[in-house]
Write an enzyme that holds these catalytic residues in place. Structure first.
Site, PDB file in Angstrom:
ATOM      1  CB  ILE A 120      26.342  42.704 -31.392  1.00 18.36           C
ATOM      2  CG1 ILE A 120      25.994  44.405 -31.336  1.00 18.36           C
ATOM      3  CG2 ILE A 120      26.800  42.756 -30.126  1.00 18.36           C
ATOM      4  CD1 ILE A 120      24.477  44.490 -30.982  1.00 18.36           C
TER       5      ILE A 120
ATOM      6  CE  LYS B 102      17.491  39.599 -35.484  1.00 18.05           C
ATOM      7  NZ  LYS B 102      17.076  41.231 -36.431  1.00 18.05           N
TER       8      LYS B 102
END
Ligand code: NAP
Ligand code: HSE
Length: 430
Positions: A138, A207
């Site tokens: 993504i 993340k």
């Protein structure tokens, strides 16, 4: 056409070998989009004899990955080794110090040392690119940092670990055991070298720390992220979640509050009707809320060779084109220093599942604790009847403060009618 961009790849595992394959299979379109060919000229890994699924003969081989940084013909180094310390860190430092661009898929390195690496890259005027580090295929970094750059972002949330989402999906859909599904994720190349990073929420926290730095324009603050993994999620809770109209997802959530920035990773009960609840398997999703754009959601494969290599090669194309964005979206001197909000200040609704002795008065003891901590109940569910034996009881609260919930939980766990550690799962809108 200009001269090829010369690339060195350190690490030829899932990510590194994947990059070689993308550059081989899509060479024409990559060079058209990059404005020049992108050629891998040097590589490093531990075992020279291993089959990489892609030819490496003819490329300069370095046993020491750090030596790639001083190869004079190399313009860009890709670090695909992993780990926040050791060779990966030494290579990142050496590459930037040598005035070369660095591309990495290594979220652990960025979460822990991102502030210093970004400062060094800024000082040297080189790119530090890491699209593959968050949510695999993504383009989440580009979307949050560049696509939404005009917005004040109030919240980013996401399913940020493919391994956990794969495990939770398999457990729910097929009633499979946790350990068995984890072994599958390792075989498929989704899991970290140390899979406890996945299942204990650390990878998702790495993340989230990166996403929060981009969304809120502040230095990466991994140590402030509250982290809980999925080891304690049981088939019983997955069943109750379905019955109550929820799905259990490991989410990373970062929110601007009046007190500062809240960052947390933990399993959540999300309404089945929420778009993120339907993101299953190895798929990841990133949701961002901006003051002009509103809500944006991106979904795609969060791990594995193809998606990760796709993101790494996108970074190479940007470098080949000379497209350059400051690492956190603004230069170091323009970053904010908003404080981090502790988890104890979080306010939300909770699912609590107890195994209690089936006898009169037990529920009264439990609800007395909740009353004393000022916690209001939305619903309660008891299934089964086995006098004198343990039965599950589920309580769903209205919005309450985490600090009150923690105190109540400790008191409830200490009741002699509560037979095992209570299961607590936070409820989120998605
Ligand atoms: P991997 O399959 O375990 O590959 C690691 C590679 O690094 C191997 O080729 C290994 O060599 C090499 N290596 C290890 N230590 C080395 C050293 N001291 N010197 C030279 N080479 C060394 O790992 P991966 O899954 O590709 O992950 C790489 C990075 O990408 C990690 O930071 C990971 O978090 C990140 N990432 C992975 C994914 C994914 O889906 N797998 C997705 C996004 C990000 P040998 O092969 O010879 O042992
Ligand atoms: N281990 C990671 C995951 C790889 O499962 O999502 C992608 O970062």
């Amino acid at each position: 056409m200009s001269r090829p961009l010369s690339v060195a790849v350190a690490g030829l595992g899932t990510v590194g070998a994947g990059v070689l394959k993308v550059l081989r299979d899509n060479a024409d379109l990559v060079s058209a989009r990059a404005g020049r060919p992108i050629a891998v000229t040097a590589v490093s890994a531990r075992d020279r004899s291993k089959d990489r699924g892609v030819p490496v003969a003819g490329l300069r081989w370095y046993d020491d990955p750090v030596a790639l940084a001083s190869d004079p013909s190399v313009d860009v180094v890709i670090e695909a080794i992993g780990g926040s310390e050791g060779s990966a860190r030494a290579l990142a430092d050496a590459t930037i110090a040598a005035g070369k661009h660095l591309v990495t898929a290594n979220k652990a390195l960025l979460a822990v040392h991102g502030a210093e690496l970004a400062a060094a890259a800024e000082a040297k005027g080189v790119s530090l690119a890491f699209e593959a580090a968050v949510a695999g295929g993504i383009p989440a970094i580009k979307a949050v940092r560049e696509g939404l750059a005009a917005n004040r972002i109030s919240r980013v949330a996401g399913i940020l670990n493919g391994t956990c989402n794969y495990i939770l999906t398999q457990m729910r859909e097929h009633g499979r055991e946790f350990a068995d599904v984890l072994a599958d994720a390792q075989k498929l190349g989704y899991a970290e070298a140390d899979p406890s990073f996945d299942v204990d929420g650390i990878d998702a926290a790495h993340k989230l720390a990166i996403l929060a730095a981009l969304a809120f324009g502040r230095p990466v603050a991994f140590d402030s992220v509250y982290v809980e993994g999925i080891r304690r999620i049981s088939a019983v809770d997955i069943g109750f979640a379905t019955e109550l109209g929820y799905r259990i997802k490991l989410l990373g959530l970062a929110r601007q509050t009046e007190q500062g920035i809240e960052t947390r990773v933990h399993p959540c009960m999300v309404p089945q009707s929420a778009p993120i609840a339907r993101v299953d398997g190895v798929f990841n999703a990133v949701v961002a809320e901006g003051n002009f754009v509103g809500r944006v959601m991106l979904e795609g494969r969060g791990a594995g060779e193809g998606p990760t290599a796709s993101a790494v090669v996108a970074d190479l194309i940007d470098i080949a084109r000379g497209r350059f964005t400051p690492v956190w979206g603004a230069s170091g001197s323009a970053l904010s220093h908003a404080p981090s909000v502790p988890m104890s200040a979080h306010v939300g609704a909770y699912y609590l599942r107890l195994m209690v002795v089936d006898r009169p008065g037990v529920i009264a003891d439990v609800t007395a604790v909740l009353r004393d901590e000022g916690i209001s109940l939305e619903s309660m569910l008891q299934r089964g009847r086995s006098p004198g034996e343990a039965v599950p009881v589920v309580l769903v609260t209205h919005e309450t403060r985490e600090s009150a919930m923690s105190k109540a939980l400790a008191k409830i766990a200490a009741l002699n009618t509560v037979m095992e550690d209570p299961a607590l799962i936070r409820i989120e809108a998605g």
